[in-house]
Design a protein around this motif. Structure first.
Motif, PDB file in Angstrom:
ATOM      1  N   TYR A  73       9.308 -13.407 -13.720  1.00  0.00           N
ATOM      2  CA  TYR A  73       8.176 -12.530 -13.394  1.00  0.00           C
ATOM      3  C   TYR A  73       6.890 -13.090 -13.996  1.00  0.00           C
ATOM      4  O   TYR A  73       5.875 -13.243 -13.307  1.00  0.00           O
ATOM      5  N   LEU A  95       0.260  -2.539 -19.190  1.00  0.00           N
ATOM      6  CA  LEU A  95       1.090  -1.348 -18.974  1.00  0.00           C
ATOM      7  C   LEU A  95       0.408  -0.285 -18.089  1.00  0.00           C
ATOM      8  O   LEU A  95      -0.575   0.325 -18.487  1.00  0.00           O
ATOM      9  N   LEU A 155      -3.152  -9.857  -7.336  1.00  0.00           N
ATOM     10  CA  LEU A 155      -2.613  -9.062  -8.448  1.00  0.00           C
ATOM     11  C   LEU A 155      -1.757  -9.949  -9.336  1.00  0.00           C
ATOM     12  O   LEU A 155      -0.606 -10.240  -9.017  1.00  0.00           O
ATOM     13  N   GLY A 156      -2.366 -10.377 -10.408  1.00  0.00           N
ATOM     14  CA  GLY A 156      -1.633 -11.089 -11.455  1.00  0.00           C
ATOM     15  C   GLY A 156      -1.109 -10.074 -12.446  1.00  0.00           C
ATOM     16  O   GLY A 156      -0.752  -8.946 -12.088  1.00  0.00           O
ATOM     17  N   THR A 214       3.424   3.247 -12.633  1.00  0.00           N
ATOM     18  CA  THR A 214       3.563   3.320 -11.167  1.00  0.00           C
ATOM     19  C   THR A 214       5.074   3.333 -10.900  1.00  0.00           C
ATOM     20  O   THR A 214       5.850   3.643 -11.797  1.00  0.00           O
ATOM     21  N   PRO A 216      -3.386  -6.667 -14.911  1.00  0.00           N
ATOM     22  CA  PRO A 216      -3.164  -5.460 -15.711  1.00  0.00           C
ATOM     23  C   PRO A 216      -1.991  -5.592 -16.683  1.00  0.00           C
ATOM     24  O   PRO A 216      -1.065  -6.364 -16.477  1.00  0.00           O
ATOM     25  N   PHE A 224       6.568   0.610 -10.535  1.00  0.00           N
ATOM     26  CA  PHE A 224       6.916  -0.750 -10.983  1.00  0.00           C
ATOM     27  C   PHE A 224       8.197  -0.770 -11.815  1.00  0.00           C
ATOM     28  O   PHE A 224       9.101  -1.578 -11.591  1.00  0.00           O
ATOM     29  N   ARG A 283       7.981   0.271   3.574  1.00  0.00           N
ATOM     30  CA  ARG A 283       8.417   1.654   3.788  1.00  0.00           C
ATOM     31  C   ARG A 283       7.513   2.371   4.793  1.00  0.00           C
ATOM     32  O   ARG A 283       6.422   2.846   4.475  1.00  0.00           O
ATOM     33  N   ALA A 322       0.819  -1.230   0.000  1.00  0.00           N
ATOM     34  CA  ALA A 322       0.000   0.000   0.000  1.00  0.00           C
ATOM     35  C   ALA A 322       0.844   1.267   0.000  1.00  0.00           C
ATOM     36  O   ALA A 322       0.307   2.367   0.084  1.00  0.00           O
ATOM     37  N   THR A 323       2.167   1.126  -0.101  1.00  0.00           N
ATOM     38  CA  THR A 323       3.027   2.321  -0.043  1.00  0.00           C
ATOM     39  C   THR A 323       3.163   3.001  -1.397  1.00  0.00           C
ATOM     40  O   THR A 323       3.804   4.061  -1.502  1.00  0.00           O
ATOM     41  N   SER A 324       2.610   2.398  -2.448  1.00  0.00           N
ATOM     42  CA  SER A 324       2.839   2.914  -3.799  1.00  0.00           C
ATOM     43  C   SER A 324       1.799   2.321  -4.744  1.00  0.00           C
ATOM     44  O   SER A 324       1.076   1.387  -4.384  1.00  0.00           O
ATOM     45  N   ASP A 364       7.303  -7.079   5.725  1.00  0.00           N
ATOM     46  CA  ASP A 364       7.840  -7.632   4.489  1.00  0.00           C
ATOM     47  C   ASP A 364       7.082  -8.932   4.231  1.00  0.00           C
ATOM     48  O   ASP A 364       7.142  -9.854   5.054  1.00  0.00           O
ATOM     49  N   ALA A 417       1.169  -6.853  -3.169  1.00  0.00           N
ATOM     50  CA  ALA A 417       2.620  -6.612  -3.128  1.00  0.00           C
ATOM     51  C   ALA A 417       3.323  -7.509  -4.139  1.00  0.00           C
ATOM     52  O   ALA A 417       3.065  -8.710  -4.199  1.00  0.00           O
ATOM     53  N   GLY A 418       4.189  -6.922  -4.923  1.00  0.00           N
ATOM     54  CA  GLY A 418       4.913  -7.713  -5.902  1.00  0.00           C
ATOM     55  C   GLY A 418       5.854  -6.832  -6.686  1.00  0.00           C
ATOM     56  O   GLY A 418       5.830  -5.604  -6.564  1.00  0.00           O
ATOM     57  N   THR A 467       8.628 -12.936  -3.177  1.00  0.00           N
ATOM     58  CA  THR A 467       7.632 -11.879  -2.979  1.00  0.00           C
ATOM     59  C   THR A 467       6.313 -12.232  -3.672  1.00  0.00           C
ATOM     60  O   THR A 467       5.254 -12.263  -3.034  1.00  0.00           O
TER      61      THR A 467
HETATM   62  N1  LIG Z   1       2.521  -1.498 -12.994  1.00  0.00           N
HETATM   63  C1  LIG Z   1       2.316  -2.458 -13.855  1.00  0.00           C
HETATM   64  O1  LIG Z   1       2.486  -2.266 -15.084  1.00  0.00           O
HETATM   65  C2  LIG Z   1       1.808  -3.798 -13.395  1.00  0.00           C
HETATM   66  C3  LIG Z   1       1.182  -4.613 -14.343  1.00  0.00           C
HETATM   67  C4  LIG Z   1       0.715  -5.849 -13.953  1.00  0.00           C
HETATM   68  C5  LIG Z   1       0.829  -6.259 -12.643  1.00  0.00           C
HETATM   69  N2  LIG Z   1       1.442  -5.470 -11.718  1.00  0.00           N
HETATM   70  C6  LIG Z   1       1.520  -5.980 -10.345  1.00  0.00           C
HETATM   71  O2  LIG Z   1       0.764  -5.144  -9.504  1.00  0.00           O
HETATM   72  C7  LIG Z   1       1.300  -5.170  -8.178  1.00  0.00           C
HETATM   73  C8  LIG Z   1       1.523  -3.754  -7.698  1.00  0.00           C
HETATM   74  O3  LIG Z   1       2.471  -3.135  -8.567  1.00  0.00           O
HETATM   75  P1  LIG Z   1       2.555  -1.569  -8.788  1.00  0.00           P
HETATM   76  O4  LIG Z   1       2.520  -1.331 -10.242  1.00  0.00           O
HETATM   77  O5  LIG Z   1       1.596  -0.861  -7.912  1.00  0.00           O
HETATM   78  O6  LIG Z   1       4.087  -1.344  -8.328  1.00  0.00           O
HETATM   79  P2  LIG Z   1       4.752  -0.379  -7.233  1.00  0.00           P
HETATM   80  O7  LIG Z   1       4.276   1.024  -7.419  1.00  0.00           O
HETATM   81  O8  LIG Z   1       6.209  -0.658  -7.321  1.00  0.00           O
HETATM   82  O9  LIG Z   1       4.177  -0.942  -5.866  1.00  0.00           O
HETATM   83  C9  LIG Z   1       4.566  -2.210  -5.381  1.00  0.00           C
HETATM   84  C10 LIG Z   1       4.178  -2.344  -3.921  1.00  0.00           C
HETATM   85  O10 LIG Z   1       4.582  -3.650  -3.466  1.00  0.00           O
HETATM   86  C11 LIG Z   1       5.234  -3.502  -2.224  1.00  0.00           C
HETATM   87  N3  LIG Z   1       6.225  -4.546  -1.998  1.00  0.00           N
HETATM   88  C12 LIG Z   1       7.209  -4.975  -2.832  1.00  0.00           C
HETATM   89  N4  LIG Z   1       7.945  -5.907  -2.221  1.00  0.00           N
HETATM   90  C13 LIG Z   1       7.419  -6.081  -0.970  1.00  0.00           C
HETATM   91  C14 LIG Z   1       7.749  -6.888   0.132  1.00  0.00           C
HETATM   92  N5  LIG Z   1       8.783  -7.755   0.096  1.00  0.00           N
HETATM   93  N6  LIG Z   1       6.995  -6.812   1.261  1.00  0.00           N
HETATM   94  C15 LIG Z   1       5.948  -5.959   1.308  1.00  0.00           C
HETATM   95  N7  LIG Z   1       5.588  -5.160   0.294  1.00  0.00           N
HETATM   96  C16 LIG Z   1       6.323  -5.216  -0.833  1.00  0.00           C
HETATM   97  C17 LIG Z   1       5.891  -2.121  -2.289  1.00  0.00           C
HETATM   98  O11 LIG Z   1       6.038  -1.626  -0.974  1.00  0.00           O
HETATM   99  P3  LIG Z   1       7.450  -1.431  -0.201  1.00  0.00           P
HETATM  100  O12 LIG Z   1       8.508  -1.245  -1.238  1.00  0.00           O
HETATM  101  O13 LIG Z   1       7.223  -0.239   0.670  1.00  0.00           O
HETATM  102  O14 LIG Z   1       7.582  -2.698   0.580  1.00  0.00           O
HETATM  103  C18 LIG Z   1       4.840  -1.314  -3.035  1.00  0.00           C
HETATM  104  O15 LIG Z   1       3.892  -0.805  -2.130  1.00  0.00           O
HETATM  105  C19 LIG Z   1       2.551  -6.034  -8.237  1.00  0.00           C
HETATM  106  O16 LIG Z   1       2.229  -7.332  -7.806  1.00  0.00           O
HETATM  107  C20 LIG Z   1       2.912  -6.022  -9.722  1.00  0.00           C
HETATM  108  O17 LIG Z   1       3.627  -7.166 -10.100  1.00  0.00           O
HETATM  109  C21 LIG Z   1       1.927  -4.233 -12.076  1.00  0.00           C
END
Ligand SMILES: NC(=O)c1ccc[n+]([C@@H]2O[C@H](COP(=O)([O-])OP(=O)(O)OC[C@H]3O[C@@H](n4cnc5c(N)ncnc54)[C@H](OP(=O)(O)O)[C@@H]3O)[C@@H](O)[C@H]2O)c1
Length: 261
Positions: free
Chosen positions: A157, A189, A142-143, A192, A187, A194, A42, A17-19, A64, A92-93, A115
């Protein structure tokens, strides 16, 4: 007149939830009158989110997801006003690196597995019994489109997200009769942090996937999560696959080493 669930009854446990999606989802649920338990590593980000959303609506836990003992402690330590969790958003991922398989960093692979797979299954496994005991709930995982469509450099990944997709489908079978819904959000592209995480803080590389195009936003994804969980309890959305309108699936990659003609 179609009646959705009352979001004021939602108590949502969110990992990451931090991002990005997790933070946007926390804001979406609280804006609708729900309560969230916002988690991540964070602490400063969590404190900022709590200051923004209010401590009555947003409880924060620094953790974590890879740390099973910490996850067990967190699941056992939810304070009373937030104890009625009825939505678990296992979000989280991360992706790390984009190297071909034979050159990828094994530590990066391990971190993604720990993770995206282990952290996700700890989250779901530890919070399911409480939801069952309380008579129902919703698991949202979240796939990714990567779990469906392979791309170069995405091996572990993509495989981790294929795991998430199948895990979500499989646990539905175990939850028959328990009034627990399961939805995998997949999702494409979306801009974030990511990409910044994938490229380890290299802002130039991180910006490239979004350059000159219109990616989806974290709010787009949060809205789809909110919608799936707001439908009446007899409706289960198995998965939602979303892409930016500017993104589509490319042709198969055919290697050619024969001279033309
Ligand atoms: N953005 C895309 O294009 C996209 C597309 C498809 C799927 N996704 C998936 O959507 C999810 C969220 O991604 P996002 O785009 O929102 O990315 P993001 O902005 O990087 O956010 C990822 C979040 O996961 C947390 N996280 C990572 N490792 C962690 C750990 N070991 N323990 C606890 N929290 C952890 C981070 O928090 P901290 O760093 O503070 O721990 C952060 O809050 C992920 O599973 C990602 O694979 C993203």
């Amino acid at each position: 007149m179609y009646t959705l669930l009352d979001p004021r009854n939602f108590v949502v446990f969110i990992t990451g939830a931090t991002s990005g999606f997790g933070a946007a989802a926390a804001r979406r649920y609280v804006a609708a009158g729900g309560k969230v338990i916002a988690t991540g590593r964070r602490e400063d980000r969590l404190a900022g989110l709590q200051a923004e959303l209010g401590a009555d609506n947003c409880h924060v836990m620094t953790l974590d997801v890879r740390d099973r003992a910490a996850m067990e402690k967190a699941a056992a330590d939810i304070p009373a006003p937030f104890a009625g969790i009825n939505i678990v958003l296992a979000n989280a991922g991360l992706a790390l690196g984009l190297q071909p398989a034979a050159e990828a960093d094994l530590d990066d692979w391990q971190t993604m597995i720990d993770t995206n797979i282990s952290g996700l299954v700890y989250t779901v496994r530890l919070l399911l019994p409480g939801m069952i005991a309380r008579g129902g709930g919703h698991v949202v995982t979240l796939g990714s489109v990567a779990g469906e469509f392979a791309y170069p450099g995405g091996s572990v990944y993509a495989a981790s997200k294929a795991f998430v997709k199948h895990f979500a489908l499989a646990i539905r079978s175990d939850l028959q009769g328990k009034n627990i819904r399961v939805t995998d959000i997949e999702p494409g592209l979306t801009e974030t942090e990511f990409s910044l995480v994938r490229f380890k803080g290299d802002e130039g590389k991180a910006a490239a996937p979004y350059a000159g195009t219109m990616a989806m936003t974290a709010e787009d994804i949060a809205e789809s999560i909110f919608w799936a969980t707001s439908l009446p309890a007899h409706v289960n959305v198995n998965k939602i696959q979303l892409m930016a309108t500017t993104q589509a699936i490319g042709p198969f990659d055919i290697y050619r080493d024969k001279p033309n003609g």
